[in-house]
Write a protein that holds these residues in place. Structure first.
Motif, short mmCIF file in Angstrom:
data_model
loop_
_atom_site.label_atom_id
_atom_site.label_comp_id
_atom_site.label_asym_id
_atom_site.label_seq_id
_atom_site.Cartn_x
_atom_site.Cartn_y
_atom_site.Cartn_z
N ARG A 112 0.86 -1.24 0.03
CA ARG A 112 -0.12 0.15 -0.18
C ARG A 112 0.91 1.37 0.03
NH1 ARG A 112 -2.95 -3.59 3.56
NH2 ARG A 112 -1.67 -2.69 5.22
N VAL A 114 1.30 5.38 -0.85
CA VAL A 114 0.82 6.64 -0.90
C VAL A 114 1.67 7.46 -1.57
CG1 VAL A 114 -0.25 8.59 0.71
CG2 VAL A 114 -0.70 6.30 1.46
N THR A 151 -2.55 5.11 -3.34
CA THR A 151 -3.41 6.02 -2.77
C THR A 151 -2.96 7.23 -3.10
OG1 THR A 151 -4.53 4.68 -1.23
CG2 THR A 151 -4.66 7.15 -0.97
N THR A 206 -2.72 11.67 -2.49
CA THR A 206 -3.46 12.57 -1.91
C THR A 206 -3.23 13.99 -2.46
OG1 THR A 206 -1.51 13.45 -0.51
CG2 THR A 206 -2.83 11.72 0.37
N HIS A 239 -8.34 10.04 -9.66
CA HIS A 239 -9.41 9.02 -9.40
C HIS A 239 -9.81 8.31 -10.80
CE1 HIS A 239 -13.26 7.61 -8.42
NE2 HIS A 239 -13.95 8.39 -9.54
N ASP A 252 -6.95 5.36 -5.76
CA ASP A 252 -7.66 5.68 -4.52
C ASP A 252 -7.34 7.07 -4.44
OD1 ASP A 252 -8.99 3.36 -4.24
OD2 ASP A 252 -7.58 2.44 -3.02
N ALA A 311 -5.10 8.61 4.74
CA ALA A 311 -4.23 7.56 3.84
C ALA A 311 -3.08 6.87 4.60
CB ALA A 311 -3.61 8.35 2.54
#
Ligand code: NAI
Length: 416
Positions: free
Chosen positions: A202, A204, A227, A229, A240, A245, A252
């Motif tokens: 995962r 970010v 993900t 931000t 998106h 994500d 996050a």
């Protein structure tokens, strides 16, 4: 092998993969557009920058250089460059912030006629601390997003008294260097520094600008679950619709295993985020300055800190959670122990843009006022053409009818 010889080998390897610079040396080595001028280069001082510096010298410049970020300097390349005529460098790996400013001051003391800058470091120093030398400056070219942002801030305060070209904002720079250069080199160096797998992790990515897009898309390509931000609603929407994500950082971080900042902003990861991160998370910065991650707050929060691998600091919090920071939050693709910066071919393009923008600025300086300018599109196209030629790629040209069609607006001219 001594430092000069080691540096020469690095320069030789880079030079042999920088065909645009070979073309520039062939064309401008005879024309000498920089003859009689002191050209100051501020950048990450390693082999690709070295080839750029050599090319400026071959085009007649008296080059003086320094490091934009001390942590990324390669001392053997500095030694090999300093051994060449017409080149003087003031850079040493890992010097303190004060020593770094002193090296910048020695560079600016050469009273440059042109500055080819990174993050506007030399330009800001000249304007702020050496206003008596500003009259010598014919212009400057800036290669980073952070630097262009800084130049606009200076312009708003009436401090730009010379033409400045925003080289970062050209398609030949940001579509390749920021996207592919940062994308590939940030992940490659993160993998080397940590020896950890990205697939399935995962990850970010903070910021979905050019660099963030590159990092996010390539991490996805490696199999990471990414993900993004953002603070810009359009960039968030783009992320998106590309299948990422999107979440605020406070959310996050809770699941993150790796977090990479690419915003050009400060405190993107701060105390409130460190408080919510899971044990073992790895933090790295690929934006220009280390301030993207508030390492000061993290050090204050830590019960203990130690180097767990070369270039990785583990901060152990009072509750036992470990937060790992790569390269002290300096640029992961340049400052991690194994880092070499962007791939050579990408920097061939970026530095060619700096070079060609500088030539254009000199040739047109009579008509340029004191302002920050976009680089004319023709310069961007010229560098793209040279690059295509060196790749042996050919493209189509517009027919006369197509050109007329593009210039038409009356319905009867468009559909007939
Ligand atoms: P950009 O302006 O295209 O992208 C930055 C993005 O970060 C924007 O979309 C902005 O909305 C977003 N952002 C700003 N503050 C944020 C926050 N607090 N949280 C989340 N998102 C935030 O700029 P670009 O070209 O992507 O460059 C980003 C940084 O990377 C700059 O500092 C630039 O100098 C640096 N850079 C680093 C390179 C490297 O070798 N690692 C190479 C090229 C640029």
């Amino acid at each position: 092998m001594n430092d000069i010889e080691l540096g020469r080998r690095k320069l030789d390897w880079a030079r042999s993969h920088m065909p645009i610079h070979s073309e520039l040396r062939r064309i401008h080595g005879a024309r000498h557009p920089f003859a009689g001028l002191v050209v100051a280069v501020g950048s990450h001082i390693e082999a690709k920058t070295g080839v750029f510096i050599e090319t400026l010298a071959a085009a007649g410049a008296e080059v003086v250089f320094t490091a934009s970020v001390a942590a990324t300097t390669q001392d053997d390349v500095v030694a090999a460059l300093n051994a060449q005529p017409g080149i003087t460098g003031y850079a040493r790996r890992g010097v303190s912030a004060e020593e770094s400013v002193a090296l910048h001051e020695r560079t600016v003391a050469h009273k440059p006629n042109l500055i080819l800058d990174d993050a506007a470091e030399l330009t800001a120093l000249l304007v702020h601390r050496f206003p008596e030398h500003v009259a010598e400056l014919l212009g400057m070219c800036e290669q980073t997003a952070t630097g262009v942002q800084r130049l606009h801030a200076m312009e708003r305060q009436g401090l730009i008294t010379f033409p400045a070209y925003a080289v970062n904002d050209t398609p030949m720079k940001h579509d390749f260097d920021n996207v592919h250069g940062t994308g590939e080199s940030a992940l490659a160096n993160l993998a080397l520094a940590t020896n950890l797998l990205l697939a399935g992790k995962r990850v970010v990515v903070a910021g979905f600008g050019y660099c963030g897009q590159g990092v996010a898309q390539k991490a996805k390509g490696w199999g990471a679950r990414v993900t993004v931000t953002e603070v810009d609603p359009r960039k968030a929407l783009r992320a998106h619709m590309l299948g990422f994500d999107v979440a605020p950082m406070a959310q996050a971080v809770r699941q993150a295993e790796v977090i990479i900042t690419t915003t050009g902003n400060r405190d993107v990861l701060r105390r409130e985020h460190f408080e919510a991160m899971p044990d073992g998370v790895v933090l790295a910065n690929a934006g220009h300055f280390h301030v993207e991650i508030d390492t000061g707050a993290l050090a204050e929060m830590a019960a203990a800190s130690r180097e767990v691998r070369p270039g990785i600091t583990e901060h152990r919090l009072a509750d036992g959670r470990r937060i790992n920071v790569v390269a002290g939050a300096e640029l992961v693709n340049l400052a991690a122990p194994t880092a070499m910066g962007h791939p050579v071919e990408v920097m061939d393009q970026t530095f060619a843009m700096q070079f060609m923008a500088a030539v254009h600025l000199l040739e047109h300086r009579a008509s340029l006022g004191a302002a920050v300018y976009p680089v004319p599109d023709e310069v961007d196209r010229q560098v793209a053409q040279i690059k295509l030629r060196t790749l042996g790629l050919r493209i189509d040209t517009l027919t006369d009818d197509q050109r007329r069609y593009q210039d038409s607006w009356r319905s009867e001219d468009i559909i007939k």
